[in-house]
Design a protein around this motif. Structure first.
Motif, PDB file in Angstrom:
ATOM      1  N   GLN A 236      68.477  37.679  26.226  1.00  0.00           N
ATOM      2  CA  GLN A 236      69.889  37.813  26.714  1.00  0.00           C
ATOM      3  C   GLN A 236      70.186  37.824  27.928  1.00  0.00           C
ATOM      4  O   GLN A 236      71.220  37.165  28.210  1.00  0.00           O
ATOM      5  CB  GLN A 236      70.144  39.004  26.141  1.00  0.00           C
ATOM      6  CG  GLN A 236      71.813  39.672  25.966  1.00  0.00           C
ATOM      7  CD  GLN A 236      72.159  40.801  25.310  1.00  0.00           C
ATOM      8  OE1 GLN A 236      71.136  41.417  24.978  1.00  0.00           O
ATOM      9  NE2 GLN A 236      73.454  41.228  25.401  1.00  0.00           N
ATOM     10  N   TRP A 237      69.444  38.308  28.790  1.00  0.00           N
ATOM     11  CA  TRP A 237      69.791  38.127  30.423  1.00  0.00           C
ATOM     12  C   TRP A 237      69.681  36.834  31.105  1.00  0.00           C
ATOM     13  O   TRP A 237      70.337  36.530  31.859  1.00  0.00           O
ATOM     14  CB  TRP A 237      68.847  38.915  31.066  1.00  0.00           C
ATOM     15  CG  TRP A 237      67.283  38.384  31.143  1.00  0.00           C
ATOM     16  CD1 TRP A 237      66.389  39.098  30.233  1.00  0.00           C
ATOM     17  CD2 TRP A 237      66.747  37.649  32.130  1.00  0.00           C
ATOM     18  NE1 TRP A 237      65.194  38.201  30.834  1.00  0.00           N
ATOM     19  CE2 TRP A 237      65.445  37.566  31.827  1.00  0.00           C
ATOM     20  CE3 TRP A 237      67.358  36.697  33.344  1.00  0.00           C
ATOM     21  CZ2 TRP A 237      64.432  36.702  32.328  1.00  0.00           C
ATOM     22  CZ3 TRP A 237      66.442  36.076  34.033  1.00  0.00           C
ATOM     23  CH2 TRP A 237      65.156  35.946  33.795  1.00  0.00           C
ATOM     24  N   GLN A 238      68.960  35.869  30.186  1.00  0.00           N
ATOM     25  CA  GLN A 238      68.977  34.656  30.620  1.00  0.00           C
ATOM     26  C   GLN A 238      70.143  33.496  30.621  1.00  0.00           C
ATOM     27  O   GLN A 238      70.569  32.596  31.128  1.00  0.00           O
ATOM     28  CB  GLN A 238      67.866  33.679  30.107  1.00  0.00           C
ATOM     29  CG  GLN A 238      66.440  34.250  30.435  1.00  0.00           C
ATOM     30  CD  GLN A 238      65.268  34.044  29.725  1.00  0.00           C
ATOM     31  OE1 GLN A 238      64.326  34.547  29.888  1.00  0.00           O
ATOM     32  NE2 GLN A 238      65.509  32.779  28.944  1.00  0.00           N
ATOM     33  N   PHE A 239      71.059  33.955  29.655  1.00  0.00           N
ATOM     34  CA  PHE A 239      72.530  33.263  29.450  1.00  0.00           C
ATOM     35  C   PHE A 239      73.256  33.180  30.533  1.00  0.00           C
ATOM     36  O   PHE A 239      74.122  32.354  30.847  1.00  0.00           O
ATOM     37  CB  PHE A 239      72.840  33.583  28.149  1.00  0.00           C
ATOM     38  CG  PHE A 239      71.952  33.243  26.946  1.00  0.00           C
ATOM     39  CD1 PHE A 239      72.043  31.849  26.665  1.00  0.00           C
ATOM     40  CD2 PHE A 239      71.112  33.846  26.196  1.00  0.00           C
ATOM     41  CE1 PHE A 239      70.990  31.209  25.663  1.00  0.00           C
ATOM     42  CE2 PHE A 239      70.125  33.577  25.285  1.00  0.00           C
ATOM     43  CZ  PHE A 239      70.259  32.142  25.183  1.00  0.00           C
ATOM     44  N   PRO A 240      73.654  34.509  31.235  1.00  0.00           N
ATOM     45  CA  PRO A 240      74.566  34.749  32.282  1.00  0.00           C
ATOM     46  C   PRO A 240      74.148  34.011  33.311  1.00  0.00           C
ATOM     47  O   PRO A 240      74.750  33.259  34.254  1.00  0.00           O
ATOM     48  CB  PRO A 240      74.680  36.136  32.600  1.00  0.00           C
ATOM     49  CG  PRO A 240      74.379  36.881  31.227  1.00  0.00           C
ATOM     50  CD  PRO A 240      73.205  36.129  30.409  1.00  0.00           C
ATOM     51  N   ALA A 241      72.626  33.900  33.553  1.00  0.00           N
ATOM     52  CA  ALA A 241      72.044  33.021  34.599  1.00  0.00           C
ATOM     53  C   ALA A 241      72.278  31.718  34.365  1.00  0.00           C
ATOM     54  O   ALA A 241      72.810  30.821  35.613  1.00  0.00           O
ATOM     55  CB  ALA A 241      70.652  33.377  34.688  1.00  0.00           C
ATOM     56  N   ARG A 242      72.148  31.285  33.082  1.00  0.00           N
ATOM     57  CA  ARG A 242      72.625  29.874  32.738  1.00  0.00           C
ATOM     58  C   ARG A 242      73.786  29.437  33.184  1.00  0.00           C
ATOM     59  O   ARG A 242      74.134  28.221  33.672  1.00  0.00           O
ATOM     60  CB  ARG A 242      72.169  29.565  31.141  1.00  0.00           C
ATOM     61  CG  ARG A 242      72.356  28.437  30.738  1.00  0.00           C
ATOM     62  CD  ARG A 242      73.849  28.190  30.282  1.00  0.00           C
ATOM     63  NE  ARG A 242      74.463  29.185  29.331  1.00  0.00           N
ATOM     64  CZ  ARG A 242      74.281  29.191  27.933  1.00  0.00           C
ATOM     65  NH1 ARG A 242      73.581  28.224  27.353  1.00  0.00           N
ATOM     66  NH2 ARG A 242      74.903  30.172  27.333  1.00  0.00           N
ATOM     67  N   ASN A 243      74.866  30.208  32.836  1.00  0.00           N
ATOM     68  CA  ASN A 243      76.110  30.125  33.111  1.00  0.00           C
ATOM     69  C   ASN A 243      76.591  29.837  34.487  1.00  0.00           C
ATOM     70  O   ASN A 243      77.526  29.089  34.660  1.00  0.00           O
ATOM     71  CB  ASN A 243      77.027  31.290  32.388  1.00  0.00           C
ATOM     72  CG  ASN A 243      76.861  31.483  30.869  1.00  0.00           C
ATOM     73  OD1 ASN A 243      76.492  30.456  29.999  1.00  0.00           O
ATOM     74  ND2 ASN A 243      77.317  32.599  30.327  1.00  0.00           N
ATOM     75  N   ARG A 244      75.821  30.290  35.436  1.00  0.00           N
ATOM     76  CA  ARG A 244      76.252  30.061  36.869  1.00  0.00           C
ATOM     77  C   ARG A 244      75.823  28.737  37.189  1.00  0.00           C
ATOM     78  O   ARG A 244      76.537  28.098  37.876  1.00  0.00           O
ATOM     79  CB  ARG A 244      75.501  30.992  37.693  1.00  0.00           C
ATOM     80  CG  ARG A 244      74.011  30.551  38.080  1.00  0.00           C
ATOM     81  CD  ARG A 244      73.233  31.543  38.876  1.00  0.00           C
ATOM     82  NE  ARG A 244      72.268  31.155  39.672  1.00  0.00           N
ATOM     83  CZ  ARG A 244      70.987  30.815  38.800  1.00  0.00           C
ATOM     84  NH1 ARG A 244      71.080  30.957  37.377  1.00  0.00           N
ATOM     85  NH2 ARG A 244      69.999  30.173  39.617  1.00  0.00           N
ATOM     86  N   ILE A 245      74.936  28.052  36.265  1.00  0.00           N
ATOM     87  CA  ILE A 245      74.353  26.576  36.663  1.00  0.00           C
ATOM     88  C   ILE A 245      75.355  25.834  35.986  1.00  0.00           C
ATOM     89  O   ILE A 245      76.001  24.753  36.575  1.00  0.00           O
ATOM     90  CB  ILE A 245      73.031  26.472  36.213  1.00  0.00           C
ATOM     91  CG1 ILE A 245      72.108  27.125  37.052  1.00  0.00           C
ATOM     92  CG2 ILE A 245      72.749  24.981  36.278  1.00  0.00           C
ATOM     93  CD1 ILE A 245      70.742  26.977  36.402  1.00  0.00           C
ATOM     94  N   VAL A 246      76.031  25.998  34.592  1.00  0.00           N
ATOM     95  CA  VAL A 246      77.208  25.368  34.303  1.00  0.00           C
ATOM     96  C   VAL A 246      78.464  25.190  35.237  1.00  0.00           C
ATOM     97  O   VAL A 246      79.015  24.109  35.493  1.00  0.00           O
ATOM     98  CB  VAL A 246      77.623  26.059  32.999  1.00  0.00           C
ATOM     99  CG1 VAL A 246      78.912  25.408  32.360  1.00  0.00           C
ATOM    100  CG2 VAL A 246      76.454  25.892  31.975  1.00  0.00           C
ATOM    101  N   ALA A 247      78.530  26.390  35.776  1.00  0.00           N
ATOM    102  CA  ALA A 247      79.825  26.557  36.901  1.00  0.00           C
ATOM    103  C   ALA A 247      79.412  25.552  38.190  1.00  0.00           C
ATOM    104  O   ALA A 247      80.331  25.070  38.441  1.00  0.00           O
ATOM    105  CB  ALA A 247      80.113  27.887  37.289  1.00  0.00           C
ATOM    106  N   ALA A 248      78.179  25.872  38.460  1.00  0.00           N
ATOM    107  CA  ALA A 248      78.036  24.997  39.730  1.00  0.00           C
ATOM    108  C   ALA A 248      78.016  23.441  39.571  1.00  0.00           C
ATOM    109  O   ALA A 248      78.396  22.627  40.559  1.00  0.00           O
ATOM    110  CB  ALA A 248      76.395  25.321  40.186  1.00  0.00           C
ATOM    111  N   LEU A 249      77.625  23.159  38.422  1.00  0.00           N
ATOM    112  CA  LEU A 249      77.653  21.590  38.096  1.00  0.00           C
ATOM    113  C   LEU A 249      78.962  21.034  37.884  1.00  0.00           C
ATOM    114  O   LEU A 249      79.231  19.643  38.063  1.00  0.00           O
ATOM    115  CB  LEU A 249      76.581  21.373  36.804  1.00  0.00           C
ATOM    116  CG  LEU A 249      75.050  21.331  37.114  1.00  0.00           C
ATOM    117  CD1 LEU A 249      74.150  21.203  35.933  1.00  0.00           C
ATOM    118  CD2 LEU A 249      74.435  20.603  38.576  1.00  0.00           C
ATOM    119  N   CYS A 250      79.598  21.597  37.344  1.00  0.00           N
ATOM    120  CA  CYS A 250      81.133  21.224  36.886  1.00  0.00           C
ATOM    121  C   CYS A 250      82.170  20.971  38.149  1.00  0.00           C
ATOM    122  O   CYS A 250      81.922  21.855  38.924  1.00  0.00           O
ATOM    123  CB  CYS A 250      81.716  21.901  35.833  1.00  0.00           C
ATOM    124  SG  CYS A 250      82.297  23.588  36.100  1.00  0.00           S
TER     125      CYS A 250
END
Length: 390
Positions: A236-250
């Motif tokens: 579960q904790w890995q998904f908010p971490a994943r979301n910051r990469i989505v934000a960084a790349l877009c």
């Protein structure tokens, strides 16, 4: 810096050491960053193995790190050194080989061809594991995110955005989750567009399992990225971490449907922290799936009513010349009964019997009306429940 045949021995040693750090149990991005403060990865490995005070102090400052976990990491690093000595290879060389066998490349984002993406990021990944194409910084990128429990309206809009952005030559960035994320990325792939999918597990640990085909297609025709090595299961904790990469790349983030809380809002917060424009698709005020997006609009986010709105936010309005205007909304229903039925469906999903009572219409007439609305794209049915689709 990306692993490959052209990488120097020093670069491969750095990548191997980073892979070894990322492979430690319960090792996450913040803990890796703490270990790498003021040192490279091989030095961090040495200091952790030797129990140097500076490295241990930085680890202890990370939430959730205790002496038991540090001891586990030190034992695993010591074991890695023993195996490396036997094999005659640097620490992590076996991990590089295992990933290469699976067609996975490793990249240090800050030293890659797309380094400018990460220059001012407050939490850049130390290492990315990838399949498919490396990121081309010349290709414009738009994030499309939303709820897993999307409505028919949300599915339609996500499809239109995915295919429309693909037609304009814009890459769709998202988290490969069920619902809005996966629908937008599937539509972009089907339209021959570019897709960047960021996942919250190792690239051999498909989550959710229902998206296995989509994962494979993104790896084959786009770019699949993770901060986690092979074997790392979803947590579960890995998904908010994943979301910051989505934000960084877009370059622009579009929220299609979202409740007032949840993963999409984590991505919104991460986008705001990185000065990425956030846009939202308006939805019915009676729909819980649009509560978050409507709140974003009330707070000043720009609305998305057509693909051209997103392209304008990118500063690329001309790219939309070949994209159909709007999000594919058909003309309003011509039949008075169809409009009455649609008005009732605006309040939420209904069964056929409920609609008959609400409209005072016979089942035969109602079925004909719903059939017309379904054919024109205004209504959809699933499991005996009818809902407004747009």
């Amino acid at each position: 810096m990306t692993a490959g045949a052209s990488a120097s021995s020093k670069e491969r040693a750095e990548l191997g050491a980073l892979a070894a750090l990322c492979s430690l149990p319960h090792m996450g991005p913040a803990r890796v960053r703490a270990l790498l403060t003021g040192r490279d990865a091989p030095e961090a490995i040495d200091q952790l193995r030797a129990g140097r005070a500076a490295a241990l102090a930085e680890l202890r400052s990370c939430r959730g790190v205790d002496e038991t976990l540090i001891a586990t990491w030190r034992r695993q690093i010591a074991s890695a050194f023993e195996h490396a000595a036997i094999d005659g290879h640097p620490v992590g060389a076996d991990l590089l080989a295992a990933h290469a066998r699976e067609g996975i490349w490793l990249s240090v984002p800050g030293r890659s061809d797309a380094a400018e993406i990460w220059e001012s990021d407050p939490e850049p990944p130390a290492l990315l594991f990838g399949q498919g194409s490396v990121i081309d910084p010349q290709v414009r990128r738009v994030g499309v995110v939303g709820t897993r429990r999307c409505t028919a309206y949300g599915r339609t809009v996500a499809q239109q955005l995915g295919s429309g952005l693909a037609a304009a030559g814009v890459a769709v960035v998202s988290g490969l989750a069920t619902g809005i994320d996966g629908i937008a990325q599937r539509a972009a792939l089907d339209a021959g567009g570019s897709v960047i999918g960021i996942v919250g597990s190792g690239l051999d640990q498909v989550y959710p399992a229902s998206n296995r085909t989509l994962w494979a297609d993104v790896a084959r025709h786009g770019t699949l990225l993770s901060e986690y090595p092979l074997g790392r299961r979803a947590a579960q904790w890995q998904f908010p971490a994943r979301n910051r990469i989505v934000a960084a790349l877009c370059e622009v983030l579009v929220v299609v449907e979202s409740g007032s809380a949840g993963g999409s809002m984590y991505t919104v917060d991460a986008a705001a922290e990185r000065d990425r424009p956030v846009m939202a698709v308006p939805g019915p005020i009676t729909s819980a799936a649009s509560a978050g997006t409507n709140r974003l609009l009330a707070e000043g986010c720009a609305p998305v009513c057509e693909v051209a709105d997103v392209l304008a936010a990118l500063g690329e309005p001309g790219r939309g010349d070949a994209v159909p205007n709007g999000l594919g909304l058909p003309a309003a229903p011509a039949e008075p009964l169809d409009q009455r039925v649609l008005d009732e469906l605006s309040a939420g999903p209904r069964t056929l019997d409920e609609m008959a009572l609400l409209t005072g219409t016979s089942l035969g007439e109602l079925a004909s009306s719903l059939g017309r609305l379904q054919l024109s794209g205004w209504a959809s049915e699933a499991g005996g429940w009818w809902e407004k689709a747009r």
